[in-house]
Design a protein around this motif. Structure first.
Motif, PDB file in Angstrom:
ATOM      1  N   LEU A 195       0.962  -1.064   0.208  1.00 56.60           N
ATOM      2  CA  LEU A 195      -0.069   0.165   0.121  1.00 56.60           C
ATOM      3  C   LEU A 195       0.678   1.221   0.019  1.00 56.60           C
ATOM      4  CD1 LEU A 195      -2.847  -0.977   2.472  1.00 56.60           C
ATOM      5  CD2 LEU A 195      -2.840  -0.961   0.178  1.00 56.60           C
ATOM      6  N   GLY A 196       2.131   1.328   0.176  1.00 59.85           N
ATOM      7  CA  GLY A 196       3.041   2.416   0.158  1.00 59.85           C
ATOM      8  C   GLY A 196       2.922   3.111   1.471  1.00 59.85           C
ATOM      9  N   LEU A 197       2.486   2.367   2.559  1.00 56.18           N
ATOM     10  CA  LEU A 197       2.687   3.061   3.822  1.00 56.18           C
ATOM     11  C   LEU A 197       3.523   2.625   5.053  1.00 56.18           C
ATOM     12  CD1 LEU A 197      -1.340   2.718   4.255  1.00 56.18           C
ATOM     13  CD2 LEU A 197      -0.221   4.620   3.578  1.00 56.18           C
ATOM     14  N   GLY A 198       4.232   3.625   5.565  1.00 56.58           N
ATOM     15  CA  GLY A 198       4.949   3.226   6.517  1.00 56.58           C
ATOM     16  C   GLY A 198       4.220   2.810   7.824  1.00 56.58           C
ATOM     17  N   ALA A 199       4.886   2.154   8.879  1.00 55.99           N
ATOM     18  CA  ALA A 199       4.390   1.521   9.977  1.00 55.99           C
ATOM     19  C   ALA A 199       3.433   2.635  10.785  1.00 55.99           C
ATOM     20  CB  ALA A 199       5.257   0.882  10.942  1.00 55.99           C
ATOM     21  N   ARG A 200       3.985   3.661  10.964  1.00 56.49           N
ATOM     22  CA  ARG A 200       3.194   4.546  11.588  1.00 56.49           C
ATOM     23  C   ARG A 200       2.031   5.340  10.888  1.00 56.49           C
ATOM     24  NH1 ARG A 200       7.778   8.539  15.054  1.00 56.49           N
ATOM     25  NH2 ARG A 200       8.618   6.864  16.185  1.00 56.49           N
ATOM     26  N   GLN A 201       2.214   5.401   9.811  1.00 50.47           N
ATOM     27  CA  GLN A 201       0.775   5.843   8.915  1.00 50.47           C
ATOM     28  C   GLN A 201       0.008   4.565   8.923  1.00 50.47           C
ATOM     29  OE1 GLN A 201       2.045   6.847   4.605  1.00 50.47           O
ATOM     30  NE2 GLN A 201       0.177   7.801   4.366  1.00 50.47           N
ATOM     31  N   LEU A 202       0.264   3.621   8.708  1.00 48.01           N
ATOM     32  CA  LEU A 202      -0.452   2.502   8.632  1.00 48.01           C
ATOM     33  C   LEU A 202      -1.313   2.439   9.902  1.00 48.01           C
ATOM     34  CD1 LEU A 202      -1.817   0.219   7.250  1.00 48.01           C
ATOM     35  CD2 LEU A 202      -0.041  -1.244   8.020  1.00 48.01           C
ATOM     36  N   LEU A 203      -0.319   2.663  11.025  1.00 51.70           N
ATOM     37  CA  LEU A 203      -1.115   2.417  12.415  1.00 51.70           C
ATOM     38  C   LEU A 203      -2.141   3.666  12.584  1.00 51.70           C
ATOM     39  CD1 LEU A 203      -1.374   1.250  15.350  1.00 51.70           C
ATOM     40  CD2 LEU A 203       0.576   2.824  16.025  1.00 51.70           C
ATOM     41  N   ARG A 204      -1.669   4.808  12.286  1.00 56.81           N
ATOM     42  CA  ARG A 204      -2.663   5.977  12.437  1.00 56.81           C
ATOM     43  C   ARG A 204      -3.989   5.779  11.776  1.00 56.81           C
ATOM     44  NH1 ARG A 204       0.729   9.394  11.045  1.00 56.81           N
ATOM     45  NH2 ARG A 204       0.124   9.850   9.056  1.00 56.81           N
ATOM     46  N   ARG A 205      -4.024   5.318  10.215  1.00 58.88           N
ATOM     47  CA  ARG A 205      -5.144   5.203   9.587  1.00 58.88           C
ATOM     48  C   ARG A 205      -5.758   4.169  10.093  1.00 58.88           C
ATOM     49  NH1 ARG A 205      -3.466   6.053   3.308  1.00 58.88           N
ATOM     50  NH2 ARG A 205      -5.699   5.704   3.059  1.00 58.88           N
ATOM     51  N   SER A 206      -5.226   3.149  10.551  1.00 57.63           N
ATOM     52  CA  SER A 206      -6.050   2.077  11.178  1.00 57.63           C
ATOM     53  C   SER A 206      -6.845   2.138  12.327  1.00 57.63           C
ATOM     54  CB  SER A 206      -5.237   0.862  11.281  1.00 57.63           C
ATOM     55  OG  SER A 206      -4.416   0.251  10.219  1.00 57.63           O
ATOM     56  N   ARG A 207      -6.004   3.134  13.172  1.00 56.69           N
ATOM     57  CA  ARG A 207      -6.801   3.481  14.338  1.00 56.69           C
ATOM     58  C   ARG A 207      -8.001   4.207  13.912  1.00 56.69           C
ATOM     59  NH1 ARG A 207      -4.863   6.609  17.851  1.00 56.69           N
ATOM     60  NH2 ARG A 207      -5.956   5.645  19.816  1.00 56.69           N
ATOM     61  N   ALA A 208      -8.037   5.117  13.094  1.00 60.96           N
ATOM     62  CA  ALA A 208      -9.014   6.149  12.560  1.00 60.96           C
ATOM     63  C   ALA A 208     -10.133   5.248  12.016  1.00 60.96           C
ATOM     64  CB  ALA A 208      -8.566   7.181  11.893  1.00 60.96           C
ATOM     65  N   ALA A 209      -9.911   4.479  11.401  1.00 57.48           N
ATOM     66  CA  ALA A 209     -10.740   3.416  10.552  1.00 57.48           C
ATOM     67  C   ALA A 209     -11.391   2.509  11.230  1.00 57.48           C
ATOM     68  CB  ALA A 209     -10.114   3.061   9.209  1.00 57.48           C
ATOM     69  N   PHE A 210     -10.538   1.583  12.132  1.00 57.51           N
ATOM     70  CA  PHE A 210     -10.884   0.354  12.483  1.00 57.51           C
ATOM     71  C   PHE A 210     -11.113   0.596  14.173  1.00 57.51           C
ATOM     72  CE2 PHE A 210      -8.419  -0.777   8.869  1.00 57.51           C
ATOM     73  CZ  PHE A 210      -9.307  -1.128   8.029  1.00 57.51           C
ATOM     74  N   GLY A 211     -10.361   1.249  14.753  1.00 57.50           N
ATOM     75  CA  GLY A 211     -10.374   1.604  16.312  1.00 57.50           C
ATOM     76  C   GLY A 211      -9.003   1.094  16.710  1.00 57.50           C
ATOM     77  N   TYR A 212      -8.498   0.327  15.959  1.00 55.79           N
ATOM     78  CA  TYR A 212      -7.192  -0.304  16.547  1.00 55.79           C
ATOM     79  C   TYR A 212      -6.171  -0.578  15.325  1.00 55.79           C
ATOM     80  CZ  TYR A 212     -10.879  -4.023  15.470  1.00 55.79           C
ATOM     81  OH  TYR A 212     -11.707  -4.622  15.143  1.00 55.79           O
ATOM     82  N   GLY A 213      -4.914  -0.962  15.620  1.00 58.03           N
ATOM     83  CA  GLY A 213      -4.171  -1.194  14.754  1.00 58.03           C
ATOM     84  C   GLY A 213      -4.150  -2.329  13.862  1.00 58.03           C
TER      85      GLY A 213
END
Length: 224
Positions: A150-168
């Motif tokens: 997806l071309g995402l770094g670990a921190r960026q993926l974590l941030r987007r996942s928390r916003a979308a799913f609630g957790y990492g």
């Protein structure tokens, strides 16, 4: 009795649960959020990291279960703010708006269709990367590899996942893996084979994960 059908909202499911002889229930983590109608109230069920017990919540429930990651765009609230919570919709939206929606839903011949209409009026274009993330993790692919795709770094993926799913993404992967295992076991696949096919190291690993996320051993869930 529990019934569900595909929704007009993309990727969502509408469901109705009426009182039955089983009494209390157990809602398992599934990566989703729900818009609920119960006894004249509009509620939101946030994402769960553990089983939610419905003791004392009788009566008929009607729900719209969003595809994982889709609800925040409709509700206007990051998923992590609702983690392991059930809240009144009036806590998220203006009270006057919610009063009108409650009245409209109460007057509807089909409350489930009324919930769909609420969501459709606020539905935003889906983020395709979130759907690809869910699909890849549901296939059992490793988080790091999916992030690279997806071309995402670990921190960026974590941030987007928390916003979308609630957790990492790792927690989402665990939840989706448990749901895969339950589907296999309920279809009669032996537990040792279920563990391998769902992506666990072995059957004891499967048992530990299910007990941690669901609060019951796998045999208890299957027996229920």
């Amino acid at each position: 009795m529990y019934e569900e059908r595909a929704s007009r909202v993309s990727g969502a499911v509408v469901w109705v649960k009426t009182p039955g002889a089983d009494g209390d229930g157990r809602v398992l983590p599934d990566g989703c959020m729900d818009l609920l109608w119960h006894e004249g109230r509009l509620l939101v069920a946030g994402p769960d990291t553990r089983a939610y017990l419905t003791a004392g919540a009788g009566g008929t429930w009607v729900g719209l279960r969003f595809y994982p990651g889709a609800a925040p765009a409709v509700l206007g609230v990051p998923a992590h703010e609702l983690l392991d919570r059930r809240v009144d919709l009036a806590d998220l939206w203006p009270s006057g708006t919610v009063r009108r929606l409650r009245a409209r839903t109460a007057a509807a011949a089909d409350p489930a269709a009324a919930l769909e209409r609420i969501a459709l009026e606020r539905e935003a274009p889906a983020d395709p990367s979130l759907r690809r993330l869910v699909e890849a993790l549901d296939e059992g692919r490793p988080v790091a590899g999916v992030a690279d795709e997806l071309g995402l770094g670990a921190r960026q993926l974590l941030r987007r996942s928390r916003a979308a799913f609630g957790y990492g993404p790792k927690t989402l992967a665990r939840v989706l893996r448990m749901q895969r295992a339950l589907a296999l076991a309920r279809n009669g696949v032996p537990l040792a084979e279920t563990a391998v096919r769902a992506g666990y190291a072995d059957q004891p690993h499967l048992s530990r994960e299910v007990r941690e996320l669901a609060g019951l051993p796998l045999t208890g869930l299957l027996g229920g």
